[in-house]
Motif scaffolding. Structure first.
Motif, mmCIF file in Angstrom:
data_model
loop_
_atom_site.group_PDB
_atom_site.id
_atom_site.type_symbol
_atom_site.label_atom_id
_atom_site.label_comp_id
_atom_site.label_asym_id
_atom_site.label_seq_id
_atom_site.Cartn_x
_atom_site.Cartn_y
_atom_site.Cartn_z
ATOM 1 N N UNK A 69 -4.388 -6.775 -3.103
ATOM 2 C CA UNK A 69 -4.837 -6.127 -1.877
ATOM 3 C C UNK A 69 -4.859 -4.640 -2.168
ATOM 4 N N UNK A 70 -6.030 -4.046 -2.252
ATOM 5 C CA UNK A 70 -6.105 -2.655 -2.681
ATOM 6 C C UNK A 70 -7.051 -1.837 -1.821
ATOM 7 N N UNK A 71 -6.722 -0.558 -1.725
ATOM 8 C CA UNK A 71 -7.533 0.381 -0.959
ATOM 9 C C UNK A 71 -7.575 1.698 -1.723
ATOM 10 N N UNK A 72 -8.757 2.323 -1.760
ATOM 11 C CA UNK A 72 -8.919 3.583 -2.484
ATOM 12 C C UNK A 72 -9.012 4.759 -1.523
ATOM 13 N N UNK A 73 -8.685 5.948 -2.053
ATOM 14 C CA UNK A 73 -8.761 7.203 -1.305
ATOM 15 C C UNK A 73 -8.040 7.124 0.039
ATOM 16 N N UNK A 74 -6.784 6.728 -0.043
ATOM 17 C CA UNK A 74 -5.954 6.663 1.158
ATOM 18 C C UNK A 74 -5.754 8.032 1.790
ATOM 19 N N UNK A 75 -5.867 9.082 0.988
ATOM 20 C CA UNK A 75 -5.688 10.437 1.521
ATOM 21 C C UNK A 75 -6.721 10.749 2.595
ATOM 22 N N UNK A 76 -7.838 10.037 2.579
ATOM 23 C CA UNK A 76 -8.874 10.263 3.586
ATOM 24 C C UNK A 76 -8.571 9.541 4.890
ATOM 25 N N UNK A 77 -7.668 8.569 4.862
ATOM 26 C CA UNK A 77 -7.263 7.845 6.064
ATOM 27 C C UNK A 77 -5.933 8.337 6.634
ATOM 28 N N UNK A 111 -2.009 -0.277 -4.071
ATOM 29 C CA UNK A 111 -2.050 -1.569 -4.761
ATOM 30 C C UNK A 111 -0.915 -2.447 -4.240
ATOM 31 N N UNK A 112 -1.256 -3.342 -3.335
ATOM 32 C CA UNK A 112 -0.281 -4.278 -2.783
ATOM 33 C C UNK A 112 -0.455 -5.624 -3.491
ATOM 34 N N UNK A 113 0.588 -6.084 -4.172
ATOM 35 C CA UNK A 113 0.592 -7.445 -4.720
ATOM 36 C C UNK A 113 1.284 -8.305 -3.669
ATOM 37 N N UNK A 221 8.136 -10.635 -0.297
ATOM 38 C CA UNK A 221 7.779 -9.297 0.174
ATOM 39 C C UNK A 221 6.656 -8.733 -0.690
ATOM 40 N N UNK A 222 5.788 -7.869 -0.126
ATOM 41 C CA UNK A 222 4.743 -7.252 -0.939
ATOM 42 C C UNK A 222 5.339 -6.347 -2.020
ATOM 43 N N UNK A 223 4.671 -6.280 -3.152
ATOM 44 C CA UNK A 223 4.981 -5.275 -4.169
ATOM 45 C C UNK A 223 4.072 -4.087 -3.918
#
Length: 269
Positions: A69-77, A111-113, A221-223
């Motif tokens: 489970x991944x997301x890019x450019x979190x700084x924009x959110x 990066x959530x595993x 639990x998520x990593x």
């Protein structure tokens, strides 16, 4: 921030020598306990924010989501993420390890595993997925874990010296090919993978060409990991589609630069 000022980092000459020889290195205690607590809050909030920056196209319950489970450019959110995505200690550490003349931000990466029905992230290189012309650009990632990680919940493994084998073919994460099949002559046969468990707040750096893998998460639990990709100043765009560069007007053959890719640190000369 003065780009030429010396920023204190935990990087030693041993770290530098190991990274340049092997293409990865472990660095303990990159975060203070206060930073770790704050980043856990910021990153959790950013990952829960609805946006179009998620790379898990099938979302919750789908095949890709179970790999990562991944997301890019979190700084924009999330404004708070900016202090970590552009943290001068991280960028200076990358500069020292790489020996580059300057280091730019390329993008950040949550990066959530996920727990339960988790899948391993297959062996791959990062560079084939980035829109750059150079085959050996020296791009690199810092991988900061917010949880203690081991083989049970998704720690990383690396093949030493594999960054010297050159840029190979990108791997399909859902139907992974054996990356070792792309190596002529089996040059990696004698290079045993190194598993790298970490304590929360510690990190690894790895070259974009280094073979790496993440174990499945068999816990409940998520990593949770923040990765930041750095690019040496002067690396050029190849004109191909990429979610980080799309719509920014970059031209093939020109250096990756501009307001989304700031120069964070510069070497003292």
């Amino acid at each position: 921030m003065n780009l030429h000022s010396k920023i204190q980092t935990p990087i030693t000459q041993d770290h530098i020598d190991f990274y340049r020889e092997n293409g990865f290195v472990q660095v303990d205690n990159m975060l203070t306990s206060e930073e770790l607590a704050e980043l856990r809050v910021y990153l959790e909030e950013a990952m829960q924010t609805e946006s179009d920056r998620s790379l898990a196209a099938d979302q919750k319950g789908g095949s890709y989501y179970r790999v990562l489970n991944q997301k890019i450019n979190l700084w924009r959110d999330h404004a708070g993420m900016g202090s970590y995505s552009f943290h001068p200690r991280f960028a200076q550490s990358a500069l020292e390890l790489s020996g580059a003349s300057g280091m730019r931000f390329f993008h950040d990466h949550g990066l959530w595993k996920m727990p339960g029905d988790s899948k391993a992230t297959p062996w791959h290189q990062d560079t084939p997925y980035w829109p750059i012309q150079e085959s050996e650009a020296g791009m690199m990632s810092i991988w900061i874990t917010l949880d203690d990680v081991n083989e049970d919940n998704g720690c990383m493994a690396f093949v030493p010296k594999s960054h010297k084998l050159g840029k190979l073919t990108g791997i399909d994460f859902l139907n992974p090919q054996n990356i070792f099949d792309y190596i002529e002559g089996g040059q990696a046969e004698g290079q045993k993978p190194v598993i790298v468990p970490l304590k929360a707040g510690s990190c690894t750096f790895h070259n974009g060409l280094t073979f790496h893998y993440a174990h499945a998460n068999s816990t409940d639990k998520p990593r949770r990991v923040l990765a930041i990709i750095f690019t040496p100043d002067g690396v050029t765009f190849d004109g191909k589609e990429h979610p980080v560069t799309n719509g920014l007007g970059l031209k093939a053959g020109e250096p990756i630069a501009g307001p989304r890719f700031p120069l964070l640190v510069k070497a003292n000369v």
